[in-house]
Design an enzyme around this catalytic site. Structure first.
Site, PDB file in Angstrom:
ATOM      1  CB  THR A 126      -0.998   0.061   1.337  1.00 24.88           C
ATOM      2  OG1 THR A 126      -1.647  -1.243   1.181  1.00 24.88           O
ATOM      3  CG2 THR A 126      -1.990   1.325   1.262  1.00 24.88           C
ATOM      4  CD  GLU A 127       3.583   3.061  -3.796  1.00 29.76           C
ATOM      5  OE1 GLU A 127       3.063   4.223  -4.478  1.00 29.76           O
ATOM      6  OE2 GLU A 127       4.555   2.478  -3.951  1.00 29.76           O
ATOM      7  CD  GLU A 364      -3.541  -9.081   4.848  1.00 34.11           C
ATOM      8  OE1 GLU A 364      -3.905 -10.320   4.183  1.00 34.11           O
ATOM      9  OE2 GLU A 364      -2.998  -9.290   5.713  1.00 34.11           O
TER      10      GLU A 364
END
Length: 382
Positions: A126-127, A364
């Site tokens: 993730t960013e 997730e």
């Protein structure tokens, strides 16, 4: 069709439950209040084989399957979801990515330390601008001789400050979209690789969630994990197993909240009798228990399919994750309601379950993403 656990699985559940109640329960609120990462548990968990449940003994693991793994996560999370999610990120994300896609040399060098519990793992996908749209990754990796040079940042990385090894995704060929994303293994202490801000969270506060930053970070070429350009598709496969982890995490916390509600209902007296004698409370408990048991069936069905190894279980793991996480939110909410005013204060476990469970509907893959995954499977779309 057999719904019984084996004697070995029952013994494992008993052992992990005793460990959780003896070693974790006395410190739950202390660790939560201080956002304390419970590193002191790792030697004991390593000795028990909990840090390498699903990996072969030749790599230092316990040589067990996903059913046993789900049992471990469920029992730990029944007491404290923070410990459950620490193990989940370590086992099914970081370590499993190396196990599934690593070379033999990478497995011996990295997986052996992780599975034996001597090292801690993290996984960074993730960013800030690439959450549900993980294919929108901006972190780059440029080949320079025998190295890849990484630049960018990740967010929401579990174990980010404490990990010895981190598996991270970066763009190696922008022109190929998601098929231009590759995976890399990074070691703690590598110049240009560091943890960033530690998040101050609503729940699961004893687990570390942080940024991971790459600034001209030179990673040896042999640390490319899997084939170049296959990091994103590999991540999707890893998330199939990871969603079983989060489903088991949600199941454990839901069971913990149910247990707390039943215990309190038996003890609390109003109008001259225990509130468990009131039909309104009995109906709440009955509905909670039924939903928890339905979630358990979905979780262990997905785990059983994962252990077969000859079928894809994307739909089943997403169903388990979707249902168990939403059930956990509902059950934790009702647990607070059963406790009344005491459900709103920290003297009882209800408020912590209420705070902790919400992450399961987000991490997730959000519940909305799970619905998309399930629908695509039903419609025959890739």
């Amino acid at each position: 069709m057999d719904f019984h656990y084996s004697d070995e699985q029952k013994a494992l559940r008993k052992t992990v439950r005793e460990f959780a109640e003896g070693e974790i329960l006395p410190h739950v609120m202390e660790w939560d209040e201080a956002s304390h990462f419970p590193a002191e548990l790792f030697p004991k968990m390593a000795e028990m084989g909990l840090l390498g449940v699903i990996f072969p003994e030749e790599y230092g693991g316990a040589g067990l399957g996903y059913v046993e793994y789900a049992l471990v996560i469920e029992e730990l999370s029944r007491v404290d979801g923070s410990v459950g999610i620490i193990l989940a990120a370590h086992n099914s994300l970081c370590s499993n990515h190396i196990f599934k896609f690593g070379t033999e040399a990478q497995k011996k060098k990295y997986l052996t330390g992780l599975a034996s519990g001597k090292k801690i793992g993290a996984w960074s996908l993730t960013e800030p601008e690439a959450g549900s749209d993980a294919g929108g990754t901006k972190t780059t990796a440029v080949r320079e001789g025998n190295f890849w040079v990484l630049n960018g940042a990740k967010t929401f990385t579990t174990n980010g400050h404490y990990a010895d090894y981190c598996v991270a995704m970066a763009v190696t060929d922008k022109s190929k979209g998601s098929h231009g994303i590759s995976a890399f293994i990074l070691e703690k202490g590598t110049p240009g690789f560091r943890p960033g801000k530690k998040e101050n969270k609503l729940g699961l506060r004893a687990s570390d969630t942080s940024e991971v930053i790459f600034t001209d970070c030179r990673v040896p070429a042999e640390n490319l994990l899997g084939q170049e350009g296959e990091g994103f598709t590999g991540s999707l496969k890893i998330l199939d197993g990871g969603r079983i982890s989060i489903a088991a995490l949600a199941l454990g916390m839901a069971q913990g909240a149910l247990d707390a509600a039943v215990k309190y209902a038996k003890q609390r007296k109003q109008f001259g009798q225990a509130i468990s004698e009131f039909q309104a409370i009995q109906f709440k408990l009955a509905e909670m228990a039924t939903e928890v048991e339905a979630a358990r069936l979905l979780v262990y069905q997905a785990a059983w399919l994962a252990d077969r190894g000859d079928v894809r279980f994307t739909r089943e793991s997403s169903m388990a994750k979707l249902f168990a996480s939403e059930v956990a939110v509902r059950v934790a909410n009702e647990c607070v309601q059963v406790h009344g005013g005491y459900g709103f204060i920290k003297d009882y476990p209800a408020e912590k379950f209420y705070r902790d469970v919400k992450l399961c509907t987000i991490g997730e893959g959000t519940s909305e993403i799970q619905k998309l995954v399930i629908a695509r499977q039903l419609l025959g779309k890739k």
